[in-house]
Design a protein around this motif. Structure first.
Motif, short mmCIF file in Angstrom:
data_model
loop_
_atom_site.label_atom_id
_atom_site.label_comp_id
_atom_site.label_asym_id
_atom_site.label_seq_id
_atom_site.Cartn_x
_atom_site.Cartn_y
_atom_site.Cartn_z
N THR A 31 62.92 47.11 67.45
CA THR A 31 63.06 45.66 67.45
C THR A 31 63.61 45.22 68.80
O THR A 31 64.58 45.81 69.29
CB THR A 31 64.02 45.20 66.33
OG1 THR A 31 63.53 45.64 65.08
CG2 THR A 31 64.16 43.67 66.29
N TYR A 70 65.36 52.68 70.01
CA TYR A 70 65.98 53.28 68.83
C TYR A 70 65.41 52.73 67.53
O TYR A 70 65.17 53.48 66.59
CB TYR A 70 67.50 53.10 68.88
CG TYR A 70 68.19 54.32 69.43
CD1 TYR A 70 68.18 54.59 70.80
CD2 TYR A 70 68.82 55.24 68.59
CE1 TYR A 70 68.78 55.73 71.31
CE2 TYR A 70 69.43 56.37 69.10
CZ TYR A 70 69.41 56.62 70.45
OH TYR A 70 69.99 57.75 70.94
N ILE A 71 65.25 51.42 67.44
CA ILE A 71 64.84 50.85 66.15
C ILE A 71 63.59 50.01 66.19
O ILE A 71 63.15 49.52 65.15
CB ILE A 71 66.00 50.05 65.50
CG1 ILE A 71 66.68 49.18 66.55
CG2 ILE A 71 66.98 50.96 64.81
CD1 ILE A 71 67.98 48.57 66.07
N TYR A 94 58.25 49.76 64.74
CA TYR A 94 59.19 50.09 63.66
C TYR A 94 59.04 51.55 63.24
O TYR A 94 60.01 52.28 63.10
CB TYR A 94 58.94 49.15 62.47
CG TYR A 94 59.65 49.56 61.23
CD1 TYR A 94 61.04 49.40 61.12
CD2 TYR A 94 58.97 50.12 60.15
CE1 TYR A 94 61.71 49.79 59.97
CE2 TYR A 94 59.63 50.51 59.00
CZ TYR A 94 60.99 50.35 58.92
OH TYR A 94 61.66 50.75 57.78
N VAL A 95 57.79 51.97 63.08
CA VAL A 95 57.52 53.32 62.58
C VAL A 95 57.97 54.38 63.58
O VAL A 95 58.40 55.48 63.20
CB VAL A 95 56.00 53.46 62.27
CG1 VAL A 95 55.64 54.88 61.90
CG2 VAL A 95 55.59 52.50 61.16
N VAL A 103 59.58 42.27 66.44
CA VAL A 103 59.05 43.64 66.46
C VAL A 103 57.73 43.57 67.23
O VAL A 103 56.80 42.89 66.79
CB VAL A 103 58.81 44.16 65.03
CG1 VAL A 103 58.23 45.56 65.04
CG2 VAL A 103 60.11 44.12 64.23
N PRO A 127 62.32 53.78 56.75
CA PRO A 127 61.97 53.44 55.36
C PRO A 127 60.57 52.84 55.28
O PRO A 127 60.24 51.91 56.02
CB PRO A 127 63.03 52.40 54.97
CG PRO A 127 64.20 52.72 55.85
CD PRO A 127 63.60 53.19 57.15
N GLY A 128 59.75 53.44 54.44
CA GLY A 128 58.38 52.95 54.28
C GLY A 128 57.37 53.69 55.13
O GLY A 128 56.20 53.34 55.13
N ALA A 129 57.80 54.71 55.88
CA ALA A 129 56.87 55.46 56.72
C ALA A 129 57.40 56.89 56.94
O ALA A 129 58.59 57.14 56.80
CB ALA A 129 56.68 54.77 58.07
N PRO A 186 53.67 46.60 64.70
CA PRO A 186 54.12 47.34 63.52
C PRO A 186 54.50 48.79 63.83
O PRO A 186 55.45 49.33 63.26
CB PRO A 186 52.91 47.26 62.58
CG PRO A 186 52.22 45.98 62.95
CD PRO A 186 52.42 45.85 64.44
#
Lengths: 623, 155
Positions: free
Chosen positions: B94, B91-92, B122-123, B116, B136-138, B119
């Protein structure tokens, strides 16, 4: 006689203040050296992307997570606040004496804290400059709103601020005729619109005043649709030779919901954009150069040099010591770092006020669940605020405040969505479709207000240094004494009351009032606990004033004692008001640059006059 | 279980417990990476125990699978926390450290901790498309998209 100075002007710090001044001074033909403590790893797309990857890979995604400091230039980090449970807290870069924790941080990397700022670019209100004469509190600034107004316009163009003037005329804010921002306002989010429809025009009593509430788009230094011929400046891509390559990335905000800690496309302004527009023929940029000492000449007044320690490897403290000399020196290293550097150098000022009067906007979160899906976790991190409580007669009794209305759910408050997922999986034991449905239902309804509360300059709140506490490079670390006073606590109480009234009006279920054990600094006032957080709005450590007895710098941010030394940035703020300080410190920096150009021209008529206001900021020169 | 069969079972299990389709799970590009992550934390033997438990019920009806999963995986003191960590990972992006009680009883899991894995993890978090958003950020949704009513795609 000493040797002739190497530069006309030496600037310490490549954040927004230093970058704007460097651009203006080099454009006028002055020879400028910029010393930056942190690494030069933010000006090419490749370098910037590596910071983005650092952020993706961080399991704790705080404001500093994409910007880890060099060994030689440490910086405060939000995570430091909770390593020490007792005072003095001494586990991070700051040594905190309390009684309250100072919650704000900053970044020591080329570009400074604009790398992770939110981009809110509000002007201070006219009455914010006159707290002494209007409310009998603190002191008036030596300048007034109308004196700074032309520089606000210039700063808004330098930084690329998106807003519509028609939204921004409130509480005495005035604009010159025919003026408008360089870009149209960033579209307000769907949740802003839904909230506005529910609450606009509702009235709330604050003291004896009945105040009408309005959800209002705020000016943001994020690229939007340009007005006229204005060219938005997107992502920088500077090669190893210093040439800027043409890049189309980031000419519009894409809605990455990550202004803090990193805008991946640089649609949000950062100081490197201004630095890239400096006249390279006259600019020397020296990164990984940590200023350690200000040298004073035999007269005991004039600055004769800046000693700095230059390191080659950000992972090492191996360094060489050098001295930079100029005719004029500008400290633009951040409110805390400017004060630290002065004090380390034994320069306390006649008023003994260097470091004193440290301020912030200690802020509360209020959060809840909207009655239906409002589309949280989309768009810029926030796009509107409630500004109606920034002014009023109540200011004689308690602090003013403003609300930032989040588009990012409870991210800042509870750590959503990760915390929401964790809670659902571990506590509620949900998996599969039930988990997915639960998250679909909850997360898009999450609403968050950040209540930023004004703080007055209290001389006991201050930055000092302790020679026995040094960083790895040997520079004394900042020691912070900080206390939130009654004026601010009463403002917090009023702010929370207003926020909850707005929630009730909008049908938002408050989920914050009973929350306990939050990961924020806590303060008690009249039996009530306040979990507050720093806004990164460090200010007041070298306040400006109209005489040397009560202030550190004059209206041009020039040291009263040292005629060739300027201390610029939010450290110069006499009082704080409620606006995010970046735009105001940018306007002050541009005013200082013009003052320095005029001063240098007196002695050297060959220097070009300061640029007139330019409506069109030049695109970064593609070399 | 062969290497490829092992990965396929991991994907099928992941799809089942996240309520995303196997195609979406494959589409993250992270299946092998995540299987390696689980192996790295709890060891291949325990991962095999998890996959075998799921493999035994794959031919059953959806309702039966849910009930069986509850009994044999999520209700199991050893496999339950691992399976829940896998759900959160998808889901996230991590890996959340296993509970202290699990560590005491079944540990030590050498590579445990909160991290994580890459990288991309996360995306590629599955959560974001479930809520009509983006990490957020992608994967930003584009200029002005946020002013319109939200839509959660239905499949």
């Amino acid at each position: 006689m000493s040797e002739p100075a190497q530069y006309d002007v030496v600037i310490v710090g490549a954040g927004i203040a230093g970058a704007l001044v460097a651009k203006r001074l080099t454009t006028a033909g002055l020879k400028v050296l910029v010393l930056e403590a942190g690494p030069d790893t933010t000006r090419s797309i490749a370098d910037y992307t590596s910071h983005l990857e650092t952020f993706y890979a961080a399991s704790a995604k705080g404001a500093e997570s994409p910007w880890p400091p060099a060994e030689a230039a440490p910086q405060p980090d939000g995570g430091d606040l909770f390593k020490d449970k007792s005072l003095p807290a001494n586990s991070g870069y700051f040594i905190q004496n309390g009684p309250h924790l100072y919650g704000s941080t900053y970044t020591r990397t080329l570009g400074g804290s604009t790398l992770h700022w939110l981009g809110v670019s509000l002007r201070m209100l006219p009455e914010d400059f006159e707290m002494g004469s209007r409310f009998g509190l603190a002191r008036d600034w030596p300048i007034r709103y109308d004196m700074l107004s032309p520089y606000y316009e210039q700063a808004e163009h330098e930084m690329g601020v998106s807003a519509d003037v028609v939204d921004q005329r409130y509480l005495g804010l005035r604009f010159s005729e025919s003026y408008d921002y360089p870009m149209h306002r960033v579209p307000p989010s769907y949740s802003d619109r839904v909230l506005g429809a529910a609450v606009n025009g509702m009235r709330v009593m604050v003291g004896e005043d009945s105040v009408s509430v309005q959800v209002r788009s705020y000016p943001a230094a994020r690229n939007s649709i340009p007005r006229g011929s204005y060219q938005p400046v997107g992502a920088l891509d500077v090669d190893a030779d210093g040439n800027a390559r043409r890049s189309f990335l980031g000419e519009r905000c894409e809605g990455n919901t990550a202004c803090t800690p990193i805008c991946p496309v640089q649609a949000k302004y950062n100081a490197n954009k201004s630095l890239a527009q400096a006249d390279r023929r006259h600019l020397t940029l020296r990164a990984q150069a940590v200023a350690s000492d200000i040298l004073i000449d035999k007269s005991g007044h004039a600055v004769s040099g800046i000693r700095y320690k230059r390191y080659d490897d950000p992972g090492s403290i191996q360094h060489t010591e050098e001295i930079a000399t100029g005719r004029i020196y500008i400290l633009a290293a951040h409110a805390v770092e400017n004060a630290r550097l002065m004090l380390v150098s034994g320069l306390q000022s006649q008023s003994k006020k260097v470091g004193c009067g440290l301020m912030d906007h200690p802020a509360l979160y209020v959060w809840g669940l909207a009655p239906f899906n409002v589309g949280s976790f989309r768009g810029p991190q926030s796009s509107s605020g409630i500004e109606d409580f920034r002014a009023g007669r109540f200011r004689t009794r308690h602090a003013a405040f403003r609300f930032d209305i989040g588009n990012d759910g409870w991210h800042a408050t509870t750590g959503a969505p990760d915390a929401t997922v964790n809670d659902a999986v571990l506590k509620q034991k949900l998996v599969g479709q039930r988990l997915r449905s639960h998250l679909e239902d909850q997360l898009p309804r999450q609403v968050r207000f950040s209540l930023a509360v004004e703080q007055l300059p209290n001389l006991k709140n201050r930055v000092t240094v302790d020679p026995s506490n040094r960083d790895k490079l040997g520079n004394p670390r900042p020691v912070i004494d900080y206390e939130i006073d009654d004026y601010t606590f009463k403002g917090m109480i009023a702010a929370r009351k207003v926020a909850l009234a707005v929630f009730r009006q909008a049908g938002i279920t408050d989920c914050s009032s009973n929350a306990v054990e939050l990961p924020f600094p806590v303060a008690e006032y009249e039996g009530e606990k306040f979990y507050y957080h720093g806004m990164g709005h460090c200010a007041g450590t070298h306040a400006m004033g109209d005489n040397a007895e009560t202030s550190v710098v004059d209206e041009y941010q020039r040291s009263w004692e040292h005629p060739n030394l300027y201390l610029i940035g939010s450290g110069s703020f006499t009082t704080m008001g409620t606006s995010n300080p970046t735009l105001t410190l940018a306007a002050l920096a541009l005013r200082t640059a013009d003052h320095i150009i005029a001063r240098m021209r007196k002695h050297n008529p060959g220097i070009e006059p300061g640029p007139r206001r330019r409506k069109e900021t030049q695109r970064v020169n593609p070399g | 279980m062969s290497v490829s069969r092992r990965l396929e079972t991991f994907v099928a299990f992941s799809a089942e417990v996240t309520a995303f389709t196997p195609t979406e799970v494959w589409g993250t590009g992270l299946t092998q990476r995540y299987l390696d992550t689980v192996d790295g934390v709890v060891g291949t033997a325990m991962t095999d125990a998890l996959l075998n438990a799921f493999d035994r019920i794959t031919t059953q009806s959806a309702g039966e699978r849910t009930a069986k999963l509850r009994q044999t995986v999520f209700g199991c003191e050893q496999l339950g926390p691992v399976a829940r960590a896998v759900v959160k990972l998808w889901y996230i992006g991590t890996w959340y450290a296993l509970p202290a009680a699990w560590q005491e009883r079944f540990g030590p899991a050498a590579q445990d901790g909160t991290f994580v894995p890459t990288p991309d993890a996360y995306v590629e978090g599955l959560l974001w498309s479930a809520i009509g958003a983006h990490p957020p950020g992608a994967k930003a949704q584009g200029f002005g998209s946020w002013q319109f009513p939200p839509g959660i795609p239905k499949f």
